[in-house]
Design an enzyme around this catalytic site. Sequence first.
Site, PDB file in Angstrom:
ATOM      1  N   ARG A 176      42.404   7.854  38.172  1.00 17.76           N
ATOM      2  CA  ARG A 176      42.928   8.099  36.820  1.00 17.76           C
ATOM      3  C   ARG A 176      43.845   6.994  36.312  1.00 17.76           C
ATOM      4  O   ARG A 176      44.192   6.974  35.133  1.00 17.76           O
ATOM      5  CB  ARG A 176      43.651   9.455  36.777  1.00 17.76           C
ATOM      6  CG  ARG A 176      42.669  10.616  36.658  1.00 17.76           C
ATOM      7  CD  ARG A 176      43.408  11.932  36.558  1.00 17.76           C
ATOM      8  NE  ARG A 176      43.901  12.374  37.856  1.00 17.76           N
ATOM      9  CZ  ARG A 176      44.908  13.221  38.022  1.00 17.76           C
ATOM     10  NH1 ARG A 176      45.562  13.673  36.972  1.00 17.76           N
ATOM     11  NH2 ARG A 176      45.297  13.596  39.227  1.00 17.76           N
ATOM     12  N   THR A 226      43.251  14.402  53.175  1.00 15.14           N
ATOM     13  CA  THR A 226      44.572  14.076  53.722  1.00 15.14           C
ATOM     14  C   THR A 226      44.654  14.319  55.230  1.00 15.14           C
ATOM     15  O   THR A 226      45.340  13.586  55.946  1.00 15.14           O
ATOM     16  CB  THR A 226      45.672  14.881  53.005  1.00 15.14           C
ATOM     17  OG1 THR A 226      45.321  16.269  53.033  1.00 15.14           O
ATOM     18  CG2 THR A 226      45.837  14.450  51.560  1.00 15.14           C
ATOM     19  N   GLY A 233      48.894  22.543  45.953  1.00 15.55           N
ATOM     20  CA  GLY A 233      48.699  23.527  47.014  1.00 15.55           C
ATOM     21  C   GLY A 233      49.808  24.565  46.927  1.00 15.55           C
ATOM     22  O   GLY A 233      50.983  24.222  46.808  1.00 15.55           O
ATOM     23  N   TYR A 243      62.550 -36.275  29.599  1.00 12.16           N
ATOM     24  CA  TYR A 243      61.220 -36.440  30.186  1.00 12.16           C
ATOM     25  C   TYR A 243      60.524 -37.622  29.527  1.00 12.16           C
ATOM     26  O   TYR A 243      60.355 -37.650  28.297  1.00 12.16           O
ATOM     27  CB  TYR A 243      60.439 -35.139  29.961  1.00 12.16           C
ATOM     28  CG  TYR A 243      59.068 -35.073  30.581  1.00 12.16           C
ATOM     29  CD1 TYR A 243      58.865 -35.372  31.928  1.00 12.16           C
ATOM     30  CD2 TYR A 243      57.963 -34.677  29.818  1.00 12.16           C
ATOM     31  CE1 TYR A 243      57.606 -35.286  32.492  1.00 12.16           C
ATOM     32  CE2 TYR A 243      56.701 -34.585  30.375  1.00 12.16           C
ATOM     33  CZ  TYR A 243      56.528 -34.885  31.716  1.00 12.16           C
ATOM     34  OH  TYR A 243      55.277 -34.802  32.272  1.00 12.16           O
ATOM     35  N   SER A 256      75.246 -34.404  14.702  1.00 14.11           N
ATOM     36  CA  SER A 256      74.045 -33.593  14.517  1.00 14.11           C
ATOM     37  C   SER A 256      72.779 -34.439  14.624  1.00 14.11           C
ATOM     38  O   SER A 256      72.775 -35.620  14.300  1.00 14.11           O
ATOM     39  CB  SER A 256      74.078 -32.934  13.140  1.00 14.11           C
ATOM     40  OG  SER A 256      75.173 -32.041  13.088  1.00 14.11           O
TER      41      SER A 256
HETATM   42  C1  UD1 Z   1      47.912  17.179  48.132  1.00 22.30           C
HETATM   43  C2  UD1 Z   1      48.050  18.458  48.930  1.00 22.30           C
HETATM   44  C3  UD1 Z   1      48.558  19.551  48.017  1.00 22.30           C
HETATM   45  C4  UD1 Z   1      49.873  19.134  47.384  1.00 22.30           C
HETATM   46  C5  UD1 Z   1      49.718  17.822  46.662  1.00 22.30           C
HETATM   47  C6  UD1 Z   1      51.053  17.314  46.224  1.00 22.30           C
HETATM   48  C7  UD1 Z   1      46.291  18.329  50.595  1.00 22.30           C
HETATM   49  C8  UD1 Z   1      44.976  18.826  51.010  1.00 22.30           C
HETATM   50  N1  UD1 Z   1      46.768  18.821  49.462  1.00 22.30           N
HETATM   51  O1  UD1 Z   1      46.897  17.418  47.176  1.00 22.30           O
HETATM   52  O2  UD1 Z   1      48.739  20.739  48.750  1.00 22.30           O
HETATM   53  O3  UD1 Z   1      50.321  20.151  46.495  1.00 22.30           O
HETATM   54  O4  UD1 Z   1      49.158  16.814  47.541  1.00 22.30           O
HETATM   55  O5  UD1 Z   1      50.919  16.167  45.443  1.00 22.30           O
HETATM   56  O6  UD1 Z   1      46.904  17.564  51.293  1.00 22.30           O
HETATM   57  N2  UD1 Z   1      44.956  10.255  50.670  1.00 22.30           N
HETATM   58  C9  UD1 Z   1      44.483   9.427  51.634  1.00 22.30           C
HETATM   59  N3  UD1 Z   1      43.242   9.626  52.128  1.00 22.30           N
HETATM   60  C10 UD1 Z   1      42.449  10.641  51.695  1.00 22.30           C
HETATM   61  C11 UD1 Z   1      42.949  11.495  50.694  1.00 22.30           C
HETATM   62  C12 UD1 Z   1      44.207  11.282  50.209  1.00 22.30           C
HETATM   63  O7  UD1 Z   1      45.188   8.490  52.059  1.00 22.30           O
HETATM   64  O8  UD1 Z   1      41.343  10.764  52.202  1.00 22.30           O
HETATM   65  C13 UD1 Z   1      46.312  10.027  50.160  1.00 22.30           C
HETATM   66  C14 UD1 Z   1      46.331   9.748  48.671  1.00 22.30           C
HETATM   67  O9  UD1 Z   1      46.260   8.359  48.414  1.00 22.30           O
HETATM   68  C15 UD1 Z   1      47.685  10.317  48.269  1.00 22.30           C
HETATM   69  C16 UD1 Z   1      47.896  11.468  49.252  1.00 22.30           C
HETATM   70  O10 UD1 Z   1      47.043  11.211  50.343  1.00 22.30           O
HETATM   71  O11 UD1 Z   1      48.717   9.379  48.449  1.00 22.30           O
HETATM   72  C17 UD1 Z   1      47.609  12.828  48.642  1.00 22.30           C
HETATM   73  O12 UD1 Z   1      46.252  12.862  48.247  1.00 22.30           O
HETATM   74  P1  UD1 Z   1      45.794  13.549  46.912  1.00 22.30           P
HETATM   75  O13 UD1 Z   1      44.336  13.358  46.775  1.00 22.30           O
HETATM   76  O14 UD1 Z   1      46.653  13.160  45.794  1.00 22.30           O
HETATM   77  O15 UD1 Z   1      46.049  15.091  47.285  1.00 22.30           O
HETATM   78  P2  UD1 Z   1      46.197  16.275  46.278  1.00 22.30           P
HETATM   79  O16 UD1 Z   1      44.868  16.765  45.921  1.00 22.30           O
HETATM   80  O17 UD1 Z   1      47.115  15.897  45.196  1.00 22.30           O
END
Ligand code: UD1
Length: 455
Positions: free
Chosen positions: A15, A78, A137, A384, A402
């Site tokens: 986004r 995550t 979450g 220069y 001036s």
């Molecule tokens: C996550 C939480 C959610 C929480 C929210 C808060 C999970 C499943 N859910 O959701 O409960 O309320 O954050 O903002 O954890 N990332 C990786 N690799 C991946 C996926 C994500 O490194 O495969 C990183 C993203 O770059 C980000 C963070 O993990 O920095 C969170 O990922 P994001 O996709 O934003 O999770 P949410 O769906 O927001």
Amino acid sequence: MAVNVIIMAAGKGTRMKSALPKVLHRVGGRSLLQHVLDAAAGLGDKHTVVIVGHGAEAVAAAVGPAATCVLQQPQLGTGHAVLQAVPALVDAHATTLILNGDVPLTRTATMAALLQACAGERLALLTVDLADATGYGRILRNGDAVQGIVEHKDATPEQRHIHEVYTGLMAAPTAALKRWVQALKNDNAQREYYLTDIVALAVAEGVPVVACAAPDETEVLGVNSPLQLADLERRFQRRQAEALMDAGVRLADPARFDQRGTLQCGSDVEIDIGCIFEGAVQIGEGAHIGAHCVLRDAVIAAGAVVHPFTHIDGAQVGAGALIGPFARLRPGAVLGAEVHIGNFVEVKNSTLADGAKANHLAYLGDTTVGERVNFGAGSITANYDGANKHRTVIEADVHVGSNCVLIAPLTIGAGATIGGGSTITKDVAPGQLAVGRGKQAAISGWSRPKKAPKA
Ligand code: UD1
Ligand code: MG
């Protein structure tokens, strides 16, 4: 207490609609990820692992030697991210803190409180109550006891009414974390491995789960879009502005203030609206900064006044000096006490001794200016020659008229006077008057050409 810190930074940030990896976008002049690294640095002795994926090379380069980077490819959620990181954790460190690379404004104290709540044996979640919890979450409780986290997409309509949400930050016992992430499954709405599912695993094992409330919303807000980035920028600037005002700095409007580095102020400093401070800036006691100035890596001594629309970069301004409006001080400009630099004057790599003045439309480059020199309107040093730069020395009490051009290399002796409109190419001895311009001719009875009559 030595700890492991995991920073999740593999996500794409779709986004943001940007070629730059999300965590490298900036708030207050520092990348989102750098904010997280800096806040974590305050925790003291620790081992940091950054999970990289999208834009991995650029993100790893930004991290540098401060942390170990592990690659998550592809990104399956995550839980899958943390699974990639666990082999890099130090087993001897009983606690692991999990942070988000795109949540930049969490304070060190909040991270420390989460670690304290975990204490190497409990699962501690950072939570917050949100009026609109869409997308987050939800924390599921049985009475007071936390039972699990359900992701928005998997939640029932009743569960979606819960306002207590997981912020994405947690602290877990390292050994248990390793065990739990290995047990995760992806049987959910997004076919992802959810880190949040470890809560239910902890509960099943009888490991206590504690929810710690975030001190304020700003600390846990993440960045997903340019709009959210701009919102966090304003919150961050407000935080900095409040710290300055608490220290006695008078900001005309904290909402129109931008600090993108460090700013040290003495007492009774006043800063008008729309100013930007970059790099390391110091402002001495009683100094005033006018509206819409940009100051970068600058030292402004006590009592100096910088009038509106002035640009100062890599320069020092002496006590009681008056600068601007519309002045430009470039790197290496070092101005003594009570120096006056007026509108449309540019100074580069030059020193001006106490009381020297260049008040209008002038350029001083590679020049040493003595005390009380007056450098006239429209005059410049020609430093220069098309290939090399040369220095000009203007000794104390020189008066430059001036519209003069002083062609370097050149020395003007103390107390000398340069007649207005002169082009000076040879050294001038102390006390001399030097005039280098065409002699004025007087032609009497001359009549101006007249327009030819229209045909
Ligand atoms: C996550 C939480 C959610 C929480 C929210 C808060 C999970 C499943 N859910 O959701 O409960 O309320 O954050 O903002 O954890 N990332 C990786 N690799 C991946 C996926 C994500 O490194 O495969 C990183 C993203 O770059 C980000 C963070 O993990 O920095 C969170 O990922 P994001 O996709 O934003 O999770 P949410 O769906 O927001
Ligand atoms: Mg998110």
